[in-house]
Design a protein around this motif. Sequence first.
Motif, PDB file in Angstrom:
ATOM      1  N   ILE B  91      61.147  16.363   1.282  1.00 34.39           N
ATOM      2  CA  ILE B  91      60.195  17.113   2.117  1.00 34.39           C
ATOM      3  C   ILE B  91      60.880  17.625   3.386  1.00 34.39           C
ATOM      4  O   ILE B  91      60.616  18.748   3.840  1.00 34.39           O
ATOM      5  N   ASP B  92      61.811  16.808   3.931  1.00 36.31           N
ATOM      6  CA  ASP B  92      62.535  17.249   5.133  1.00 36.31           C
ATOM      7  C   ASP B  92      63.546  18.342   4.787  1.00 36.31           C
ATOM      8  O   ASP B  92      63.756  19.275   5.561  1.00 36.31           O
ATOM      9  N   LEU B  94      63.172  20.446   2.354  1.00 36.58           N
ATOM     10  CA  LEU B  94      62.353  21.644   2.137  1.00 36.58           C
ATOM     11  C   LEU B  94      62.007  22.298   3.483  1.00 36.58           C
ATOM     12  O   LEU B  94      62.137  23.525   3.637  1.00 36.58           O
ATOM     13  N   GLU B  95      61.599  21.482   4.430  1.00 40.98           N
ATOM     14  CA  GLU B  95      61.262  22.035   5.744  1.00 40.98           C
ATOM     15  C   GLU B  95      62.479  22.704   6.377  1.00 40.98           C
ATOM     16  O   GLU B  95      62.370  23.779   6.983  1.00 40.98           O
ATOM     17  N   GLU B 149      58.630  12.152  -4.726  1.00 38.45           N
ATOM     18  CA  GLU B 149      58.754  11.164  -3.646  1.00 38.45           C
ATOM     19  C   GLU B 149      57.403  10.901  -2.962  1.00 38.45           C
ATOM     20  O   GLU B 149      57.335  10.148  -1.994  1.00 38.45           O
ATOM     21  N   GLY B 150      56.371  11.550  -3.446  1.00 32.88           N
ATOM     22  CA  GLY B 150      55.027  11.290  -2.929  1.00 32.88           C
ATOM     23  C   GLY B 150      54.670  12.054  -1.660  1.00 32.88           C
ATOM     24  O   GLY B 150      53.659  11.773  -1.023  1.00 32.88           O
ATOM     25  N   ASP B 151      55.509  13.028  -1.293  1.00 22.70           N
ATOM     26  CA  ASP B 151      55.274  13.727  -0.025  1.00 22.70           C
ATOM     27  C   ASP B 151      54.604  15.087  -0.185  1.00 22.70           C
ATOM     28  O   ASP B 151      54.172  15.669   0.809  1.00 22.70           O
ATOM     29  N   VAL B 152      54.585  15.623  -1.405  1.00 22.26           N
ATOM     30  CA  VAL B 152      53.900  16.898  -1.639  1.00 22.26           C
ATOM     31  C   VAL B 152      52.724  16.663  -2.575  1.00 22.26           C
ATOM     32  O   VAL B 152      52.833  15.876  -3.526  1.00 22.26           O
ATOM     33  N   LEU B 165      54.509  29.185  -0.873  1.00 20.48           N
ATOM     34  CA  LEU B 165      55.226  28.902   0.375  1.00 20.48           C
ATOM     35  C   LEU B 165      56.177  30.045   0.730  1.00 20.48           C
ATOM     36  O   LEU B 165      56.169  30.552   1.852  1.00 20.48           O
ATOM     37  N   LEU B 191      54.612  28.541  11.166  1.00 24.98           N
ATOM     38  CA  LEU B 191      54.586  28.627   9.705  1.00 24.98           C
ATOM     39  C   LEU B 191      54.665  27.231   9.067  1.00 24.98           C
ATOM     40  O   LEU B 191      53.911  26.925   8.131  1.00 24.98           O
ATOM     41  N   ALA B 193      53.818  24.374  10.454  1.00 24.88           N
ATOM     42  CA  ALA B 193      52.583  23.632  10.748  1.00 24.88           C
ATOM     43  C   ALA B 193      51.475  24.035   9.782  1.00 24.88           C
ATOM     44  O   ALA B 193      50.834  23.178   9.161  1.00 24.88           O
ATOM     45  N   THR B 195      51.636  25.698   6.860  1.00 28.76           N
ATOM     46  CA  THR B 195      51.867  25.549   5.415  1.00 28.76           C
ATOM     47  C   THR B 195      52.037  24.087   5.010  1.00 28.76           C
ATOM     48  O   THR B 195      51.564  23.688   3.950  1.00 28.76           O
ATOM     49  N   PHE B 196      52.686  23.275   5.842  1.00 28.38           N
ATOM     50  CA  PHE B 196      52.919  21.883   5.459  1.00 28.38           C
ATOM     51  C   PHE B 196      51.682  21.030   5.725  1.00 28.38           C
ATOM     52  O   PHE B 196      51.292  20.212   4.897  1.00 28.38           O
ATOM     53  N   GLN B 197      51.064  21.234   6.897  1.00 28.35           N
ATOM     54  CA  GLN B 197      49.912  20.393   7.245  1.00 28.35           C
ATOM     55  C   GLN B 197      48.585  21.072   6.952  1.00 28.35           C
ATOM     56  O   GLN B 197      47.541  20.418   6.943  1.00 28.35           O
TER      57      GLN B 197
END
Lengths: 209, 209
Positions: B91-92, B94-95, B149-152, B165, B191, B193, B195-197
Motif C-alpha cells: 500500500i505504501d 502504491l502510494e 496484505e489486507g490494506d486494499v 486510480l 489526490l 487523500a 482516493t486512498f481514504q
Amino acid sequence: MTSIENGSRVRRGRPGHSLDSLLDVAVAVFNERGYDATSMEELATRLGVTKSAIYHHVSSKVELLRLALDRALDALFAVTEEPGATSGPAIDRLEHVVRGSVRVLAAELPFVTLLLRVRGNSPVEQAALQRRRRFDRVVTDLVRAAEEEGDVRPDVDPAITSRLLFGTVNSLTEWYRPDGGLSADDLADALVATTFQGLRARPAPTPPS
Amino acid sequence: MTSIENGSRVRRGRPGHSLDSLLDVAVAVFNERGYDATSMEELATRLGVTKSAIYHHVSSKVELLRLALDRALDALFAVTEEPGATSGPAIDRLEHVVRGSVRVLAAELPFVTLLLRVRGNSPVEQAALQRRRRFDRVVTDLVRAAEEEGDVRPDVDPAITSRLLFGTVNSLTEWYRPDGGLSADDLADALVATTFQGLRARPAPTPPS
C-alpha cells in the motif's frame, strides 16, 4: 435547420438511415478521425448514401456535432434533475449524480467521449464547454454542501474534490466497454465504493482534521 | 539518427534551439493540432528556423514523437524503480507510485498529455502503448499485493481499482496547470487523500465485507 425526429420511431422514406443512425455513424467517425478532419463526403461514403441524403436530415456538419454533444449533455443534465439529485442529504444527491453519470456514460459512450474531446474550436463547441462547466458547478456545489453537512472530508477544497471525482468518472471513456462483461451498475458500484469510501480497507493512520 | 544531447547543458552553434527546446515546441504543437495534422514545415515556422535546422537534430517527425513519448514514459518508469516503490508494504509502494506519477505529470505535463492521446497509429505509438500497459501492470500488481496484505478493499477487482486510480491521475492533464497556484505536492496530497481514504468524512454506513 431540419426538424429533429427520433429516427428509431419515425423513419422517412429513404432506406436505412434515420437521423439517429446518421448520428451514430457521424459520432463514430468524429471520434476515430477527429471532427475537423472529417468531411461530409467521408460521412456519406461511410453511410453508403449521397451527401444530399445527409442534408435531408441536417443542414451542416456542425449541426451533427451540436446534436451529438447535446445528446450527451441533455442526458447528464437530466440526471441532475432526478428526485435523487434534488432532495435528501447532499452526499446522497452527489452519489446519485455520480451513479447517473456513469449510467449515461455507459449508455451513450461515443457521445460522451466526443463531448470530453471538445476544445472550444467553434461556437457549438464553446456552447458545449459552457454547459459542461455548468454541470461541473452543480457537482462542486453538491460537494460543498456535503462538506457543510459534515459528510465530505473538509481537508480538500470542494472544487478539487469534484474535479478528482469527475476526472475518475470521465476517465472511464478511456477503458470501459459496455460489452466487456462489466455492467454499468457494477461499474458504478466499484467507482462509488473506491471514490466515496476510498481504496483502503482500513482507516487511514491519520484521519482528516 | 542524430545523437541525443541534453540541450539545456550542451548547445550547438546554431542560435536558439537545442534538441530540448525543439521538443518542447514540437510537443506543444502536437497537443494543439494533433500529431498527424502537424508537418515539419509547420514546426520550422513555429521555431523560426529552416527544416534543415530541425533535421540537424532529428531524422524525422516520428523521431520527435518517439523522443517525446519516451521522456514521459522514462520518467514514469523511473518512479517505479525508486526505493519507495520497491520495498515496504504494497500500500505504501502504491502510494509512492501515485505520488511520483503526479509529480511526473506536473513536471512533464505536455509530454504526459501527448502520451495519453496516443492511439497506436504507428509502430512508435504502439511501442508507447505497450510501455503504458507494462506500467499499468506494475500498478495492478501493487494493488493486488496490497489487497493480499489486507490494506486494499477486497470487494473491487484490483484491475478495476487500479484503472479507476490511474484514471483519476491521468485526468489531471485535463485541468491541472502547474502555474495555477496548486503545487504538485499539494495536488498529490489531495489526490492520495481522496482516493486512498475516500471523499467521505465519516465511515461508510456499510463497510466492505
